[in-house]
Design a protein around this motif. Structure first.
Motif, PDB file in Angstrom:
ATOM      1  N   LEU A  66       0.769  -1.194  -0.012  1.00  0.00           N
ATOM      2  CA  LEU A  66      -0.056  -0.063   0.092  1.00  0.00           C
ATOM      3  C   LEU A  66       0.924   1.049  -0.029  1.00  0.00           C
ATOM      4  CD1 LEU A  66      -2.697  -1.103   2.542  1.00  0.00           C
ATOM      5  CD2 LEU A  66      -2.924  -1.136  -0.083  1.00  0.00           C
ATOM      6  N   ALA A  67       1.942   1.152   0.843  1.00  0.00           N
ATOM      7  CA  ALA A  67       2.813   2.310   0.727  1.00  0.00           C
ATOM      8  C   ALA A  67       3.325   2.378  -0.672  1.00  0.00           C
ATOM      9  CB  ALA A  67       3.866   2.129   1.889  1.00  0.00           C
ATOM     10  N   TYR A  68       3.807   1.345  -1.184  1.00  0.00           N
ATOM     11  CA  TYR A  68       4.572   1.500  -2.492  1.00  0.00           C
ATOM     12  C   TYR A  68       3.379   2.025  -3.563  1.00  0.00           C
ATOM     13  CZ  TYR A  68       6.291   0.061  -7.162  1.00  0.00           C
ATOM     14  OH  TYR A  68       6.885   0.047  -8.284  1.00  0.00           O
ATOM     15  N   ARG A  69       2.001   1.680  -3.537  1.00  0.00           N
ATOM     16  CA  ARG A  69       1.066   2.122  -4.560  1.00  0.00           C
ATOM     17  C   ARG A  69       1.119   3.679  -4.270  1.00  0.00           C
ATOM     18  NH1 ARG A  69      -4.910   0.169  -3.332  1.00  0.00           N
ATOM     19  NH2 ARG A  69      -4.463   1.737  -1.639  1.00  0.00           N
ATOM     20  N   MET A  72       3.725   5.560  -5.727  1.00  0.00           N
ATOM     21  CA  MET A  72       3.598   5.534  -7.090  1.00  0.00           C
ATOM     22  C   MET A  72       2.699   6.631  -7.773  1.00  0.00           C
ATOM     23  SD  MET A  72       5.669   3.546  -9.104  1.00  0.00           S
ATOM     24  CE  MET A  72       4.628   3.398 -10.775  1.00  0.00           C
ATOM     25  N   VAL A  73       1.722   6.785  -6.986  1.00  0.00           N
ATOM     26  CA  VAL A  73       0.515   7.669  -7.218  1.00  0.00           C
ATOM     27  C   VAL A  73       1.125   9.132  -7.055  1.00  0.00           C
ATOM     28  CG1 VAL A  73      -1.468   8.726  -6.302  1.00  0.00           C
ATOM     29  CG2 VAL A  73      -1.467   6.268  -6.599  1.00  0.00           C
ATOM     30  N   GLN A  74       1.808   9.468  -5.916  1.00  0.00           N
ATOM     31  CA  GLN A  74       2.638  10.710  -5.671  1.00  0.00           C
ATOM     32  C   GLN A  74       3.647  11.026  -6.976  1.00  0.00           C
ATOM     33  OE1 GLN A  74       1.756  13.035  -3.462  1.00  0.00           O
ATOM     34  NE2 GLN A  74       0.130  11.594  -2.995  1.00  0.00           N
ATOM     35  N   LEU A  75       4.346   9.765  -7.312  1.00  0.00           N
ATOM     36  CA  LEU A  75       5.167   9.981  -8.419  1.00  0.00           C
ATOM     37  C   LEU A  75       4.617  10.735  -9.657  1.00  0.00           C
ATOM     38  CD1 LEU A  75       8.217   9.581  -9.428  1.00  0.00           C
ATOM     39  CD2 LEU A  75       7.383   7.242  -9.961  1.00  0.00           C
ATOM     40  N   THR A 112      13.032   8.309  -5.423  1.00  0.00           N
ATOM     41  CA  THR A 112      13.614   7.768  -3.993  1.00  0.00           C
ATOM     42  C   THR A 112      12.911   7.089  -3.127  1.00  0.00           C
ATOM     43  OG1 THR A 112      15.450   9.400  -4.245  1.00  0.00           O
ATOM     44  CG2 THR A 112      15.392   8.385  -2.302  1.00  0.00           C
ATOM     45  N   GLU A 113      11.799   7.876  -3.179  1.00  0.00           N
ATOM     46  CA  GLU A 113      10.667   7.062  -2.272  1.00  0.00           C
ATOM     47  C   GLU A 113       9.983   5.785  -2.569  1.00  0.00           C
ATOM     48  OE1 GLU A 113       8.262   7.725   1.429  1.00  0.00           O
ATOM     49  OE2 GLU A 113      10.300   8.625   0.756  1.00  0.00           O
ATOM     50  N   VAL A 114       9.886   5.887  -4.190  1.00  0.00           N
ATOM     51  CA  VAL A 114       9.116   4.639  -4.702  1.00  0.00           C
ATOM     52  C   VAL A 114      10.671   3.429  -4.480  1.00  0.00           C
ATOM     53  CG1 VAL A 114       8.727   3.568  -6.865  1.00  0.00           C
ATOM     54  CG2 VAL A 114       7.690   5.808  -6.211  1.00  0.00           C
ATOM     55  N   THR A 115      11.728   4.064  -4.621  1.00  0.00           N
ATOM     56  CA  THR A 115      12.938   2.890  -4.805  1.00  0.00           C
ATOM     57  C   THR A 115      13.000   2.281  -3.703  1.00  0.00           C
ATOM     58  OG1 THR A 115      13.911   3.956  -6.610  1.00  0.00           O
ATOM     59  CG2 THR A 115      15.163   2.440  -5.051  1.00  0.00           C
ATOM     60  N   LYS A 116      12.625   2.970  -2.513  1.00  0.00           N
ATOM     61  CA  LYS A 116      12.858   2.592  -1.020  1.00  0.00           C
ATOM     62  C   LYS A 116      11.929   1.625  -0.669  1.00  0.00           C
ATOM     63  CE  LYS A 116      10.839   4.601   2.371  1.00  0.00           C
ATOM     64  NZ  LYS A 116      10.619   5.682   3.315  1.00  0.00           N
TER      65      LYS A 116
END
Length: 215
Positions: A66-69, A72-75, A112-116
């Motif tokens: 959910l955090a990854y999703r 990705m939305v923010q990206l 960077t957030e997505v990669t983390k």
């Protein structure tokens, strides 16, 4: 009289032998029963322990997905807020250069957030493979394919809008990006094909994990 005593002695000896056999048999059966129920209890304990481990791991992966999703939305958000334009405070460059630097800086932060989260998911997938199988790792390959598609589109887009590039270079990148679908920004409604695909892949992973929560 001697005959009676002899018969009695024989009967008593026979009775003692029978009792000893019965007692020995009862002991063996008792040990066997204790061993069986002990084994069944151990199996139940192991099953309960395994169920607890599965439940905890499934929840951890679900939360990370959910955090990854969300990352990705923010990206792909088309909005960059004023506080995100930190580079604009540098007055030593012209407006276009400062705006481009801020744009690149914000996308770098988002990626960077997505990669983390992706790296953290990768570590969790190893645990899942050790306990279950490699289903999640296989399913996530499609998700990563979408992330890579976005990264390549962004790479070309940033070169097209880079004020330091000449028009010839920009046209070259423009021709390259023209062969791709536009996945730069998310949209509202049902016309965001990229987000629909991403949600579909993630939902398959969530379904797999939710089955682990009820076993």
């Amino acid at each position: 009289m001697n005959i009676c005593f002899s018969i009695t002695d024989i009967n008593w000896q026979l009775t003692k032998d029978v009792f000893e056999v019965v007692a020995s048999l009862a002991t063996v059966l008792g040990v066997a029963a204790a061993g069986y129920f002990g084994f069944q209890g151990l199996k139940t304990w192991r099953w309960q322990l395994r169920g607890t481990e599965d439940h905890k791991l499934a929840l951890r992966v679900l939360n990370k997905l959910l955090a990854y999703r969300e990352a990705m939305v923010q990206l792909r958000s088309p909005t960059i807020w004023g506080y995100e334009y930190e580079a604009l405070a540098d007055g030593g460059k012209d407006w276009d250069a400062r705006r481009f630097e801020a744009f690149v800086g914000e996308y770098t932060r988002r990626q960077t957030e997505v990669t983390k989260f992706r790296i953290e998911l990768g570590a969790l997938f190893l645990e899942c493979e050790a306990l279950w199988d490699n289903t999640l790792d296989e399913l996530f390959k499609s998700v990563f394919g979408l992330e890579h598609e976005f990264t390549m589109y962004l790479y070309l887009h940033l070169r097209i809008i880079n004020p330091a590039f000449d028009e010839f270079s920009k046209q070259k990148y423009q021709s390259m990006i023209g062969t791709r679908r536009n996945v730069l920004y998310n949209t509202t409604g049902n016309d965001d094909e990229f987000q629909a695909e991403l949600n579909g892949y993630l939902e398959k992973m969530q379904t797999y994990l939710k089955e682990k929560l009820v076993t």
